[in-house]
Enzyme design. Structure first.
Site, PDB file in Angstrom:
ATOM      1  N   LYS A 216       0.862  -1.173   0.000  1.00  0.00           N
ATOM      2  CA  LYS A 216       0.000   0.000   0.000  1.00  0.00           C
ATOM      3  C   LYS A 216       0.904   1.229   0.000  1.00  0.00           C
ATOM      4  O   LYS A 216       1.726   1.403   0.900  1.00  0.00           O
ATOM      5  CB  LYS A 216      -0.902   0.008   1.231  1.00  0.00           C
ATOM      6  CG  LYS A 216      -1.748   1.268   1.324  1.00  0.00           C
ATOM      7  CD  LYS A 216      -2.751   1.206   2.446  1.00  0.00           C
ATOM      8  CE  LYS A 216      -3.567   2.483   2.511  1.00  0.00           C
ATOM      9  NZ  LYS A 216      -4.581   2.431   3.568  1.00  0.00           N
TER      10      LYS A 216
ATOM     11  N   LYS B 280      -2.272  -1.519  -3.789  1.00  0.00           N
ATOM     12  CA  LYS B 280      -3.083  -0.310  -3.763  1.00  0.00           C
ATOM     13  C   LYS B 280      -2.207   0.919  -3.915  1.00  0.00           C
ATOM     14  O   LYS B 280      -1.187   0.989  -3.232  1.00  0.00           O
ATOM     15  CB  LYS B 280      -3.815  -0.282  -2.424  1.00  0.00           C
ATOM     16  CG  LYS B 280      -4.623   0.946  -2.146  1.00  0.00           C
ATOM     17  CD  LYS B 280      -5.276   0.783  -0.818  1.00  0.00           C
ATOM     18  CE  LYS B 280      -6.037   2.053  -0.497  1.00  0.00           C
ATOM     19  NZ  LYS B 280      -6.592   2.025   0.810  1.00  0.00           N
TER      20      LYS B 280
HETATM   21  C1  PBG Z   1      -7.382   3.641   5.467  1.00  0.00           C
HETATM   22  C2  PBG Z   1      -7.761   3.380   4.061  1.00  0.00           C
HETATM   23  C3  PBG Z   1      -7.599   4.293   3.017  1.00  0.00           C
HETATM   24  C4  PBG Z   1      -8.161   3.729   1.883  1.00  0.00           C
HETATM   25  C5  PBG Z   1      -8.630   2.468   2.254  1.00  0.00           C
HETATM   26  N1  PBG Z   1      -8.369   2.265   3.604  1.00  0.00           N
HETATM   27  C6  PBG Z   1      -7.067   5.683   3.009  1.00  0.00           C
HETATM   28  C7  PBG Z   1      -5.724   5.942   3.508  1.00  0.00           C
HETATM   29  O1  PBG Z   1      -4.864   5.072   3.621  1.00  0.00           O
HETATM   30  O2  PBG Z   1      -5.499   7.111   3.828  1.00  0.00           O
HETATM   31  C8  PBG Z   1      -8.206   4.403   0.568  1.00  0.00           C
HETATM   32  C9  PBG Z   1      -9.197   3.917  -0.393  1.00  0.00           C
HETATM   33  C10 PBG Z   1      -9.455   4.808  -1.533  1.00  0.00           C
HETATM   34  O3  PBG Z   1      -8.824   5.864  -1.733  1.00  0.00           O
HETATM   35  O4  PBG Z   1     -10.365   4.450  -2.293  1.00  0.00           O
HETATM   36  N2  PBG Z   1      -6.805   2.680   6.203  1.00  0.00           N
END
Ligand code: PBG
Length: 422
Positions: free
Chosen positions: A290, A343
C-alpha cells in the site's frame, strides 16, 4: 457495446456468416458436362437466405451416389473480393510467416483468443456507511454515497447481488465524538461496523463481508495508528489495537479482515488473535503493497479521515519503490496472509505483475477513490467514454495479475457485464 468485448458467450450471427463466406470452396457445376439435354437437377439450389432446411427426399446413400456421379449440389457463389478504394497502391504481399492480425479478424475469433476475462464474481464493492438514515452523496466521488447502515445500504447490497456482486467491504464514517487518540471505538462490539455486519448477515446470509482493519476512521489524529507526542506512529501498540478490532469484526460475522494500516507484523499478530478467539476460518487480506498515494484524496473526504497533521509516509510505501514490495510479500506470506493486496491499482500494475510472478497467493487490486473519480470526471466532461474506460481499466487490472478487484465501479461494471444499461 462493452459486453461484446468482455463477456465470454455472445451470439455473433454476422461474424459466423462472414467466416462461412471465407471458408467456402469453389464447387463444381451441377451436371456432368457431357450429358445433353440437362436432366432435371437432383438438388435445388441452396441459398444462405432461404428459410429453413431444403428437403429433397433423397436418402443418404442416394445423396452420396449423386455426388459420386458428379451431380454436386450448388452452394452460394464465392463472394467477390472486396474492392479497395481508388488510389490504393498495388504492392506484392509481404512475405510474412506470421500475421498476428489473423486472430483479430472477427468478434468470434477475438472472443475465442481473449486471454483475460472479467466477471462480477471478481469484484468487491467498497461501501461507505454512517449512523444516519439518509444517503449522503460524496462530492468528490460522483455516484457514491455514505449509506445509512440499515437503510440505503441494504438496498445497495441487494442491487449488487442482483448482478452477481456478492462481496462488499465496509468503510465507516465514525462520529467525531467517538474518535480518540487510541481509536478504541474500532473494537467496540456495538460499533457501527459490527452492527452493520450482523444486519447484513441476517438479511443476506450468502454475502461475503470484508472489513478494513486500521485506526484512521476512529483516530482523532486521522492516522492509521497511535501517534506519539513527537508524531511517531507507534507500531506494536497499534498492532495490539488492530488485533482487538479484527476479532470484534470476526465475532460480528466478517468473512475477510483486511489490515490496511501497514504496521509491521500485524498479519501474524491478527492471525494469532483470530485463531485464539476461535476464528480459524476467517481470512486475512493483507494490504501488502500500500503506497503513500495522492490517489486516496476523495476517500478521505468521504470519511472525513484526513490526517490532522503530516502524511502517512512513515508507514505506507514510497511510490518510487518496486523491490520493496517483495519484502512486504515475504513478510505477509510467512505471517499467514490469505490474499495479498496492491493499492492503488492502475498506476501500480507493475507491482501487481511482480507479485503475481513471485507468489502463489491470490492477489487483490484496489482501484482507489482517485482512480474512480478521474474516470467519472472525464466521463462527465465528455472527454472520455466513461463506460469503456471503466471496463478497460478493470480488465487491465486482471491482465496484470489481480484475481479480485476492489472498485467503486463494482455495481456499474457488473450491470454492464450483465448487458444492462444504467
Ligand atoms: C485507510 C484506508 C484508506 C483507503 C482504504 N483504507 C485511506 C488511507 O490510507 O489514507 C483508501 C481507499 C481509496 O482511496 O479508495 N486505512
Amino acid at each position: 457495446m462493452a459486453s461484446t468485448i468482455f463477456s465470454t458467450s455472445s451470439s455473433l450471427p454476422t461474424a459466423v456468416k462472414g467466416l462461412d463466406c471465407n471458408t467456402y470452396k469453389p464447387t463444381l457445376g451441377n451436371f456432368p458436362s457431357s450429358s445433353s439435354p440437362a436432366p432435371k437437377p437432383l438438388f435445388p439450389v441452396v441459398r444462405a437466405t432461404s428459410d429453413g432446411p431444403v428437403k429433397t427426399g433423397l436418402s443418404d446413400a442416394e445423396c452420396e451416389a449423386a455426388v459420386a456421379a458428379g451431380n454436386v449440389p450448388e452452394a452460394p457463389p464465392v463472394p467477390p473480393t472486396p474492392l479497395a478504394p481508388a488510389g490504393t497502391p498495388v504492392v506484392p504481399s509481404l512475405p510474412l510467416s506470421r500475421r498476428p492480425r489473423r486472430t483479430r479478424r472477427s468478434p468470434a475469433l477475438r472472443a475465442a483468443f481473449q486471454e483475460t476475462s472479467i466477471s462480477p464474481a471478481n469484484f468487491v464493492y467498497p461501501l461507505f456507511i454512517h449512523e444516519g438514515e439518509e444517503d449522503t452523496p460524496i462530492g468528490a466521488m460522483p455516484g457514491c454515497y455514505r449509506f445509512g447502515w440499515r437503510h440505503g445500504l441494504l438496498e445497495e447490497v441487494a442491487k449488487a447481488r442482483d448482478v452477481g456482486v456478492n462481496s462488499i467491504v465496509l468503510f465507516p464514517k465514525v462520529p467525531d465524538a467517538l474518535k480518540t487518540p487510541t481509536g478504541d471505538e474500532a473494537y467496540n462490539e456495538y460499533g457501527l461496523v459490527p452492527r452493520t455486519i450482523r444486519m447484513l448477515k441476517d438479511k443476506f446470509p450468502g454475502i461475503v463481508i470484508y472489513t478494513d482493519v486500521a485506526l484512521d476512521p476512529y483516530s482523532s489524529d486521522g492516522h492509521d495508528g497511535i501517534v506519539r507526542e513527537d508524531g511517531v506512529i507507534m507500531n506494536d501498540e497499534t498492532v495490539h489495537q488492530l488485533c482487538k478490532q479484527a476479532v470484534a469484526q470476526a465475532r460480528a460475522g466478517a468473512d475477510v479482515v483486511s489490515p490496511s494500516d501497514m504496521m509491521d507484523g500485524r498479519v501474524g499478530a491478527i492471525r494469532d488473535a483470530l485463531d485464539g478467539a476461535g476464528f480459524q476460518q476467517v481470512l486475512i487480506m493483507s494490504y501488502t503493497a500500500k503506497y503513500a498515494s495522492s490517489f486516496y484524496g476523495p476517500f478521505r473526504e468521504a470519511l472525513d479521515s484526513n490526517p490532522r497533521f503530516g502524511d502517512k509516509k512513515t508507514y505506507q510505501m514510497n511510490p518510487a519503490n518496486y523491490r520493496e514490495a517483495l519484502v512486504e510479500v515475504h513478510e505477509d506470506e510467512s505471517e499467514g496472509a490469505d490474499i495479498l493486496l496492491v493499492k492503488p491499482g492502475l498506476p501500480y500494475l507493475d507491482i501487481i505483475r511482480q507479485i503475481r510472478d513471485n507468489s502463489p497467493l491470490p492477489i487483490a487490486a484496489y482501484q482507489v477513490s482517485g482512480e474512480y473519480s478521474m474516470i467519472k470526471a472525464g466521463g462527465i466532461l465528455k472527454m472520455i467514454d466513461e463506460e469503456k474506460v471503466m471496463m478497460e481499466s478493470l480488465l487491465c487490472l486482471r491482465r496484470a495479475g489481480a484475481d479480485i478487484i476492489l472498485t467503486y465501479f463494482a455495481l456499474q461494471a457488473a450491470r454492464c457485464l450483465c448487458g444492462e444499461k444504467r
